[in-house]
Each structure stands twice: as C-alpha cells, then as structure tokens.
Design a protein around this motif. Sequence first.
Motif, mmCIF file in Angstrom:
data_model
loop_
_atom_site.group_PDB
_atom_site.id
_atom_site.type_symbol
_atom_site.label_atom_id
_atom_site.label_comp_id
_atom_site.label_asym_id
_atom_site.label_seq_id
_atom_site.Cartn_x
_atom_site.Cartn_y
_atom_site.Cartn_z
ATOM 1 N N TRP A 12 12.424 0.667 -4.735
ATOM 2 C CA TRP A 12 12.654 1.968 -4.114
ATOM 3 C C TRP A 12 12.182 3.112 -5.004
ATOM 4 O O TRP A 12 11.685 4.118 -4.501
ATOM 5 C CB TRP A 12 14.137 2.144 -3.782
ATOM 6 N N LEU A 13 12.338 2.986 -6.307
ATOM 7 C CA LEU A 13 11.896 4.047 -7.213
ATOM 8 C C LEU A 13 10.393 4.262 -7.089
ATOM 9 O O LEU A 13 9.924 5.404 -7.047
ATOM 10 C CB LEU A 13 12.272 3.721 -8.658
ATOM 11 N N ALA A 14 9.637 3.195 -7.004
ATOM 12 C CA ALA A 14 8.182 3.325 -6.861
ATOM 13 C C ALA A 14 7.819 4.014 -5.548
ATOM 14 O O ALA A 14 6.934 4.869 -5.510
ATOM 15 C CB ALA A 14 7.518 1.949 -6.940
ATOM 16 N N ILE A 15 8.512 3.664 -4.465
ATOM 17 C CA ILE A 15 8.255 4.304 -3.174
ATOM 18 C C ILE A 15 8.625 5.787 -3.249
ATOM 19 O O ILE A 15 7.900 6.650 -2.763
ATOM 20 C CB ILE A 15 9.035 3.601 -2.039
ATOM 21 N N GLY A 16 9.746 6.090 -3.875
ATOM 22 C CA GLY A 16 10.159 7.486 -4.030
ATOM 23 C C GLY A 16 9.161 8.285 -4.839
ATOM 24 O O GLY A 16 8.839 9.433 -4.505
ATOM 25 N N HIS A 17 8.651 7.685 -5.911
ATOM 26 C CA HIS A 17 7.650 8.358 -6.727
ATOM 27 C C HIS A 17 6.395 8.630 -5.902
ATOM 28 O O HIS A 17 5.814 9.718 -5.968
ATOM 29 C CB HIS A 17 7.304 7.516 -7.959
ATOM 30 N N HIS A 18 5.981 7.660 -5.131
ATOM 31 C CA HIS A 18 4.806 7.853 -4.285
ATOM 32 C C HIS A 18 5.025 9.021 -3.324
ATOM 33 O O HIS A 18 4.159 9.870 -3.157
ATOM 34 C CB HIS A 18 4.470 6.588 -3.490
ATOM 35 N N ALA A 74 1.045 2.781 3.175
ATOM 36 C CA ALA A 74 1.135 1.450 3.798
ATOM 37 C C ALA A 74 0.913 0.348 2.759
ATOM 38 O O ALA A 74 1.604 -0.677 2.783
ATOM 39 C CB ALA A 74 0.117 1.338 4.931
ATOM 40 N N ILE A 75 -0.015 0.573 1.845
ATOM 41 C CA ILE A 75 -0.250 -0.397 0.765
ATOM 42 C C ILE A 75 1.018 -0.525 -0.082
ATOM 43 O O ILE A 75 1.451 -1.631 -0.404
ATOM 44 C CB ILE A 75 -1.457 0.010 -0.108
ATOM 45 N N HIS A 76 1.609 0.616 -0.447
ATOM 46 C CA HIS A 76 2.836 0.577 -1.244
ATOM 47 C C HIS A 76 3.958 -0.143 -0.505
ATOM 48 O O HIS A 76 4.683 -0.952 -1.094
ATOM 49 C CB HIS A 76 3.294 1.999 -1.593
ATOM 50 N N LEU A 77 4.121 0.146 0.782
ATOM 51 C CA LEU A 77 5.180 -0.513 1.554
ATOM 52 C C LEU A 77 4.946 -2.021 1.650
ATOM 53 O O LEU A 77 5.874 -2.813 1.452
ATOM 54 C CB LEU A 77 5.247 0.081 2.967
ATOM 55 N N GLN A 78 3.710 -2.409 1.921
ATOM 56 C CA GLN A 78 3.407 -3.829 2.046
ATOM 57 C C GLN A 78 3.600 -4.549 0.717
ATOM 58 O O GLN A 78 4.197 -5.634 0.677
ATOM 59 C CB GLN A 78 1.986 -4.031 2.572
ATOM 60 N N CYS A 79 3.134 -3.962 -0.350
ATOM 61 C CA CYS A 79 3.302 -4.582 -1.670
ATOM 62 C C CYS A 79 4.775 -4.689 -2.045
ATOM 63 O O CYS A 79 5.225 -5.732 -2.529
ATOM 64 C CB CYS A 79 2.545 -3.792 -2.726
ATOM 65 N N ALA A 81 7.364 -4.789 -0.013
ATOM 66 C CA ALA A 81 8.011 -5.762 0.855
ATOM 67 C C ALA A 81 7.674 -7.194 0.452
ATOM 68 O O ALA A 81 8.467 -8.101 0.648
ATOM 69 C CB ALA A 81 7.614 -5.519 2.307
ATOM 70 N N ASN A 82 6.500 -7.381 -0.145
ATOM 71 C CA ASN A 82 6.078 -8.699 -0.577
ATOM 72 C C ASN A 82 6.413 -8.988 -2.046
ATOM 73 O O ASN A 82 5.960 -9.986 -2.602
ATOM 74 C CB ASN A 82 4.570 -8.892 -0.323
ATOM 75 N N GLY A 83 7.158 -8.088 -2.677
ATOM 76 C CA GLY A 83 7.630 -8.319 -4.037
ATOM 77 C C GLY A 83 6.640 -8.019 -5.137
ATOM 78 O O GLY A 83 6.805 -8.479 -6.249
ATOM 79 N N TYR A 84 5.624 -7.222 -4.833
ATOM 80 C CA TYR A 84 4.640 -6.875 -5.863
ATOM 81 C C TYR A 84 4.961 -5.527 -6.475
ATOM 82 O O TYR A 84 5.453 -4.655 -5.902
ATOM 83 C CB TYR A 84 3.227 -6.821 -5.289
#
Length: 84
Positions: A12-18, A74-79, A81-84
């Motif tokens: 979540w932190l990475a998504i928030g930063h994005h 979308a790349i961030h969300l997919q990554c 969600a897939n644990g990357y």
Amino acid sequence: MPEDINIPKERWLAIGHHMSEVINRAIKKEQLPSIKSDTADQIESLYIEKSKKILDGFTDLKNINTAPETLLLAIHLQCAANGY
C-alpha cells in the motif's frame, strides 16, 4: 481499493507514493511520456479499468493526457496484486 484486487498491506505504501507523484505531476502540469504499446499489451484489462476509475476522481488531471498515468498505475496495481 476495489474488492477484486487483492493488494498485500506491505504494498500500500508504494501505491500511495505513486498516487502522490501523480498528484504532484498534475499540479505542475507535467505529463509522462507515452508508454510503449508492447508494455501496455502486458497489462491485464482489469487493472487498466481500475486505474481509470481511480484517476477519474482527480479533477487536476482533467487537462492532461492521462493515458500514460493510467497505464503506469495499472502496472503498479498489477505488480502489487501479484506480489512484486
């Protein structure tokens, strides 16, 4: 976050930063360069649709080309969600 996308809490932190970077670019009226179509072709449509819905909520993005932002989110969300 949409229920059909399972993002681990540690991502979540990475998504928030994005998202903060999206907002900063919008305020500065900066735009990302286009993303190559071969990269875009690897993104699942679910994540592109969710990304569009998320970004549609930002009124500051109304005057810029959001296609690169949509694909990058979308790349961030997919990554995530897939644990990357």
